[in-house]
Enzyme design. Structure first.
Site, PDB file in Angstrom:
ATOM      1  N   PHE A  29       0.833  -1.207   0.000  1.00 29.64           N
ATOM      2  CA  PHE A  29       0.000   0.000   0.000  1.00 29.64           C
ATOM      3  C   PHE A  29       0.866   1.256   0.000  1.00 29.64           C
ATOM      4  O   PHE A  29       1.745   1.416   0.846  1.00 29.64           O
ATOM      5  CB  PHE A  29      -0.896  -0.022   1.247  1.00 29.64           C
ATOM      6  CG  PHE A  29      -1.933   1.056   1.313  1.00 29.64           C
ATOM      7  CD1 PHE A  29      -3.078   0.976   0.546  1.00 29.64           C
ATOM      8  CD2 PHE A  29      -1.769   2.139   2.158  1.00 29.64           C
ATOM      9  CE1 PHE A  29      -4.053   1.958   0.610  1.00 29.64           C
ATOM     10  CE2 PHE A  29      -2.734   3.131   2.235  1.00 29.64           C
ATOM     11  CZ  PHE A  29      -3.887   3.041   1.455  1.00 29.64           C
ATOM     12  N   SER A  97       3.113  -6.938   2.569  1.00 31.16           N
ATOM     13  CA  SER A  97       2.134  -6.108   3.254  1.00 31.16           C
ATOM     14  C   SER A  97       0.758  -6.236   2.593  1.00 31.16           C
ATOM     15  O   SER A  97       0.206  -7.318   2.524  1.00 31.16           O
ATOM     16  CB  SER A  97       2.628  -4.658   3.291  1.00 31.16           C
ATOM     17  OG  SER A  97       1.865  -3.875   4.181  1.00 31.16           O
ATOM     18  N   MET A  98       0.200  -5.137   2.063  1.00 30.88           N
ATOM     19  CA  MET A  98      -1.064  -5.240   1.330  1.00 30.88           C
ATOM     20  C   MET A  98      -0.942  -6.207   0.169  1.00 30.88           C
ATOM     21  O   MET A  98      -1.904  -6.916  -0.181  1.00 30.88           O
ATOM     22  CB  MET A  98      -1.505  -3.879   0.809  1.00 30.88           C
ATOM     23  CG  MET A  98      -2.765  -3.928  -0.057  1.00 30.88           C
ATOM     24  SD  MET A  98      -3.136  -2.394  -0.911  1.00 30.88           S
ATOM     25  CE  MET A  98      -1.949  -2.443  -2.260  1.00 30.88           C
ATOM     26  N   ASP A 198       7.954  -4.700  13.676  1.00 31.01           N
ATOM     27  CA  ASP A 198       7.268  -4.154  12.506  1.00 31.01           C
ATOM     28  C   ASP A 198       6.397  -3.004  13.000  1.00 31.01           C
ATOM     29  O   ASP A 198       5.477  -3.221  13.786  1.00 31.01           O
ATOM     30  CB  ASP A 198       6.414  -5.246  11.855  1.00 31.01           C
ATOM     31  CG  ASP A 198       5.762  -4.810  10.552  1.00 31.01           C
ATOM     32  OD1 ASP A 198       5.498  -3.606  10.385  1.00 31.01           O
ATOM     33  OD2 ASP A 198       5.481  -5.683   9.704  1.00 31.01           O
ATOM     34  N   HIS A 228       9.415  -3.441   8.645  1.00 28.96           N
ATOM     35  CA  HIS A 228       8.298  -3.838   7.794  1.00 28.96           C
ATOM     36  C   HIS A 228       8.700  -4.148   6.353  1.00 28.96           C
ATOM     37  O   HIS A 228       8.323  -5.187   5.801  1.00 28.96           O
ATOM     38  CB  HIS A 228       7.222  -2.753   7.803  1.00 28.96           C
ATOM     39  CG  HIS A 228       6.021  -3.109   6.990  1.00 28.96           C
ATOM     40  ND1 HIS A 228       5.208  -4.187   7.289  1.00 28.96           N
ATOM     41  CD2 HIS A 228       5.507  -2.557   5.853  1.00 28.96           C
ATOM     42  CE1 HIS A 228       4.237  -4.268   6.390  1.00 28.96           C
ATOM     43  NE2 HIS A 228       4.402  -3.302   5.514  1.00 28.96           N
TER      44      HIS A 228
END
Length: 254
Positions: A29, A97-98, A198, A228
């Site tokens: 994202f 992530s996303m 994270d 992250h």
């Protein structure tokens, strides 16, 4: 809308003995293919067919991203998966992530057409109670401060937006909901990397995924020297090597 110089898509057709396998990678994202490019280049050097598309609204401006929704991002990956399936005997998907949420959705929808799933700090939920107000806030406020560059390694820039577009974030929260609801449909082998520190995605996302998927072949690897954006961080070489080994093992088992 002009695409930022660092946000170019990456594709490689594959070569040699590994060319029968394709790998689709998704960035996260507000990010861009930049966060996945070293990963993709490693896989391409191994001879795999590789694709890292740029998701709509990313790599341009956060204002443009606010006019996109999760269905737009998913559609690009879905089309890329269809192309890879035509060009390779088997396809693996990987997401940060996303991007992890999006490739899980692909796995839920496409079943045996996907041979395995690689996740790096995937997000499928948040513990931030403030986002309960997101349906209202996204109509009143265009953006919040960004969440970019959560990277332990000094001097590394992922090139993500400095602002977080709230309409797009609200759409992401809807993607989280439907993906979590269907996690039991994920039956493919899964390799999940999770950073022990994270500052973007809470551990609850990884726990939710591992508790809900139906996969029998599941490996969780903890990353203790990365934050992250681990694909650009200190543990990146381990992610790349372990993912290559995972693909080889799953392919051999099949």
């Amino acid at each position: 809308m002009a695409v930022q110089a660092h946000a170019e898509e990456f594709r490689s057709p594959g070569s040699g003995a590994n060319a029968a396998t394709g790998v689709l990678l998704s960035h996260g994202f507000t990010g861009s293919p930049r966060s996945m490019r070293p990963f993709a280049e490693h896989l391409a050097a191994e001879g795999f067919g590789v694709a890292v598309p740029r998701l709509p609204g990313h790599g341009t401006t956060w204002q443009e991203m606010n006019n996109t929704r999760w269905q737009d991002w998913y559609a690009v990956l879905d089309n890329e998966l269809e192309r890879l399936r035509k060009e390779h005997d088997r396809v693996f998907v990987a997401g940060l992530s996303m991007g992890g949420c999006l490739v899980l959705r692909l796995a839920e929808q496409h079943g045996e057409d996907i041979s395995g799933v690689i996740l790096v700090n995937p997000s499928v939920q948040t513990d931030d109670k403030r986002l309960v107000l997101l349906p209202v806030l996204q109509r009143l406020v265009p953006s919040f401060p960004g969440i970019s560059n959560d990277i332990k390694k000094p001097g590394v820039d992922e090139g993500a937006y400095s602002r977080m577009p709230l309409r797009a974030l609200h759409s992401l929260s809807q993607l989280w909901t439907i993906t979590r609801a269907d996690l039991a449909k994920v039956t493919q082998p899964v390799l999940l990397f999770r950073s022990t520190v994270d500052h973007v995605v809470e551990p609850s996302s990884g726990r939710s995924i591992l508790a809900s998927i139906s996969s029998r072949d599941v490996t969780e690897t903890l990353l203790e020297d990365s934050y992250h954006v681990a694909t650009l961080d200190n543990d990146a070489p381990r992610i790349f090597a372990d993912s290559t080994s995972f693909i080889h093992r799953v392919t051999a088992d099949a």
